[in-house]
Design a protein around this motif. Sequence first.
Motif, PDB file in Angstrom:
ATOM      1  N   ASN A 185      26.718  51.396  24.912  1.00  0.00           N
ATOM      2  CA  ASN A 185      25.691  50.705  24.123  1.00  0.00           C
ATOM      3  C   ASN A 185      25.558  49.223  24.461  1.00  0.00           C
ATOM      4  N   SER A 186      26.061  48.818  25.617  1.00  0.00           N
ATOM      5  CA  SER A 186      26.058  47.396  25.982  1.00  0.00           C
ATOM      6  C   SER A 186      24.696  46.895  26.451  1.00  0.00           C
ATOM      7  N   GLY A 187      23.825  47.797  26.860  1.00  0.00           N
ATOM      8  CA  GLY A 187      22.553  47.388  27.431  1.00  0.00           C
ATOM      9  C   GLY A 187      22.653  47.026  28.903  1.00  0.00           C
ATOM     10  N   ILE A 188      23.853  47.076  29.439  1.00  0.00           N
ATOM     11  CA  ILE A 188      24.067  46.764  30.866  1.00  0.00           C
ATOM     12  C   ILE A 188      23.795  48.031  31.666  1.00  0.00           C
ATOM     13  N   LYS A 189      22.816  47.963  32.536  1.00  0.00           N
ATOM     14  CA  LYS A 189      22.395  49.135  33.312  1.00  0.00           C
ATOM     15  C   LYS A 189      22.684  49.010  34.799  1.00  0.00           C
ATOM     16  N   LYS A 190      22.821  47.757  35.276  1.00  0.00           N
ATOM     17  CA  LYS A 190      23.080  47.530  36.705  1.00  0.00           C
ATOM     18  C   LYS A 190      23.922  46.269  36.852  1.00  0.00           C
ATOM     19  N   ALA A 191      24.477  46.094  38.018  1.00  0.00           N
ATOM     20  CA  ALA A 191      25.389  44.970  38.260  1.00  0.00           C
ATOM     21  C   ALA A 191      24.718  43.628  37.996  1.00  0.00           C
ATOM     22  N   ALA A 192      23.449  43.502  38.311  1.00  0.00           N
ATOM     23  CA  ALA A 192      22.754  42.228  38.087  1.00  0.00           C
ATOM     24  C   ALA A 192      22.743  41.839  36.606  1.00  0.00           C
ATOM     25  N   ASP A 193      22.859  42.831  35.723  1.00  0.00           N
ATOM     26  CA  ASP A 193      22.896  42.564  34.283  1.00  0.00           C
ATOM     27  C   ASP A 193      24.206  41.895  33.858  1.00  0.00           C
ATOM     28  N   LEU A 194      25.164  41.791  34.755  1.00  0.00           N
ATOM     29  CA  LEU A 194      26.455  41.175  34.431  1.00  0.00           C
ATOM     30  C   LEU A 194      26.434  39.653  34.536  1.00  0.00           C
ATOM     31  N   ALA A 195      25.316  39.077  34.954  1.00  0.00           N
ATOM     32  CA  ALA A 195      25.209  37.616  35.040  1.00  0.00           C
ATOM     33  C   ALA A 195      25.500  37.020  33.658  1.00  0.00           C
ATOM     34  N   GLY A 196      26.406  36.056  33.633  1.00  0.00           N
ATOM     35  CA  GLY A 196      26.785  35.397  32.391  1.00  0.00           C
ATOM     36  C   GLY A 196      27.761  36.182  31.533  1.00  0.00           C
ATOM     37  N   LYS A 197      28.176  37.336  31.987  1.00  0.00           N
ATOM     38  CA  LYS A 197      29.054  38.218  31.201  1.00  0.00           C
ATOM     39  C   LYS A 197      30.524  38.017  31.562  1.00  0.00           C
ATOM     40  N   ASN A 198      31.391  38.510  30.654  1.00  0.00           N
ATOM     41  CA  ASN A 198      32.838  38.462  30.848  1.00  0.00           C
ATOM     42  C   ASN A 198      33.283  39.756  31.527  1.00  0.00           C
ATOM     43  N   VAL A 199      33.704  39.646  32.781  1.00  0.00           N
ATOM     44  CA  VAL A 199      34.124  40.804  33.563  1.00  0.00           C
ATOM     45  C   VAL A 199      35.630  40.725  33.782  1.00  0.00           C
ATOM     46  N   LEU A 200      36.310  41.831  33.547  1.00  0.00           N
ATOM     47  CA  LEU A 200      37.752  41.916  33.762  1.00  0.00           C
ATOM     48  C   LEU A 200      38.035  42.696  35.038  1.00  0.00           C
ATOM     49  N   VAL A 201      39.153  42.359  35.666  1.00  0.00           N
ATOM     50  CA  VAL A 201      39.581  43.053  36.882  1.00  0.00           C
ATOM     51  C   VAL A 201      41.106  43.034  36.931  1.00  0.00           C
ATOM     52  N   GLN A 202      41.684  44.094  37.436  1.00  0.00           N
ATOM     53  CA  GLN A 202      43.139  44.144  37.555  1.00  0.00           C
ATOM     54  C   GLN A 202      43.594  43.199  38.656  1.00  0.00           C
ATOM     55  N   ALA A 203      44.655  42.443  38.368  1.00  0.00           N
ATOM     56  CA  ALA A 203      45.234  41.535  39.359  1.00  0.00           C
ATOM     57  C   ALA A 203      45.671  42.332  40.583  1.00  0.00           C
ATOM     58  N   ASP A 204      45.533  41.725  41.748  1.00  0.00           N
ATOM     59  CA  ASP A 204      45.972  42.313  43.026  1.00  0.00           C
ATOM     60  C   ASP A 204      45.324  43.664  43.328  1.00  0.00           C
ATOM     61  N   SER A 205      44.111  43.878  42.842  1.00  0.00           N
ATOM     62  CA  SER A 205      43.429  45.152  43.072  1.00  0.00           C
ATOM     63  C   SER A 205      42.396  45.033  44.187  1.00  0.00           C
ATOM     64  N   SER A 206      41.944  46.167  44.667  1.00  0.00           N
ATOM     65  CA  SER A 206      40.882  46.189  45.677  1.00  0.00           C
ATOM     66  C   SER A 206      39.586  45.621  45.115  1.00  0.00           C
ATOM     67  N   ALA A 207      39.321  45.872  43.844  1.00  0.00           N
ATOM     68  CA  ALA A 207      38.104  45.329  43.232  1.00  0.00           C
ATOM     69  C   ALA A 207      38.147  43.801  43.218  1.00  0.00           C
ATOM     70  N   LEU A 208      39.290  43.233  42.876  1.00  0.00           N
ATOM     71  CA  LEU A 208      39.426  41.772  42.872  1.00  0.00           C
ATOM     72  C   LEU A 208      39.225  41.218  44.274  1.00  0.00           C
ATOM     73  N   ALA A 209      39.860  41.832  45.253  1.00  0.00           N
ATOM     74  CA  ALA A 209      39.719  41.366  46.640  1.00  0.00           C
ATOM     75  C   ALA A 209      38.250  41.395  47.068  1.00  0.00           C
ATOM     76  N   ALA A 210      37.554  42.460  46.701  1.00  0.00           N
ATOM     77  CA  ALA A 210      36.143  42.570  47.085  1.00  0.00           C
ATOM     78  C   ALA A 210      35.301  41.499  46.396  1.00  0.00           C
ATOM     79  N   LEU A 211      35.549  41.252  45.119  1.00  0.00           N
ATOM     80  CA  LEU A 211      34.760  40.270  44.377  1.00  0.00           C
ATOM     81  C   LEU A 211      35.032  38.839  44.838  1.00  0.00           C
ATOM     82  N   GLN A 212      36.174  38.622  45.475  1.00  0.00           N
ATOM     83  CA  GLN A 212      36.519  37.286  45.970  1.00  0.00           C
ATOM     84  C   GLN A 212      36.289  37.134  47.466  1.00  0.00           C
ATOM     85  N   ASP A 213      35.776  38.165  48.114  1.00  0.00           N
ATOM     86  CA  ASP A 213      35.579  38.161  49.565  1.00  0.00           C
ATOM     87  C   ASP A 213      34.427  37.238  49.954  1.00  0.00           C
ATOM     88  N   GLU A 214      34.760  36.101  50.540  1.00  0.00           N
ATOM     89  CA  GLU A 214      33.758  35.104  50.939  1.00  0.00           C
ATOM     90  C   GLU A 214      32.793  35.647  51.996  1.00  0.00           C
TER      91      GLU A 214
END
Length: 163
Positions: free
Chosen positions: A20-49
């Motif tokens: 029920n968040s209203g978030i339908k796509k990744a672009a809807d996450l602008a300004g939102k609080n996103v959590l990620v597990q430390a030392d995870s592949s998702a974190l590495a990808a999100l920090q990949d310059e």
Amino acid sequence: DYTWTPAYINNTQVFAVNKNSGIKKAADLAGKNVLVQADSSALAALQDEENTDIKALADSFGSLTQVPDYESALMELEAGSADAVAMDEGVALTKQAQNDNIVILDDVISQEQYGIAFKKGNDELRDQVWSTLLEMEKDGTVDKIAAKYPSINTANICISDNE
């Protein structure tokens, strides 16, 4: 320093959100609080310059907060103190099967392939295992096993004799 099989599955990183968040796509996450597990592949990808699209997406978040584990992240998502969790699709699918309030966005953060590792030079055992997996894929055994586990997106299975 291992001997590897070809890839047998694509591991995908995705976003999980409340239904029920209203978030339908990744672009809807602008300004939102996103959590990620430390030392995870998702974190590495999100920090990949080098991956400018994903890095720009991550930079648009209100915050990207590292947590020690997915359980903590999903508890915060459920409590409403986070808007999304960036995580492995397999874990997200398992949690979604246990909680129908979790929705997985179609947007993919990144993908990596998993193979099976053997002691360096143990080609014989690797070849035996791979040959068995190929047989299991061809006769439908892999699909039957995968169907028992909600954490497996069968579209990500990539067992093939085409290296």
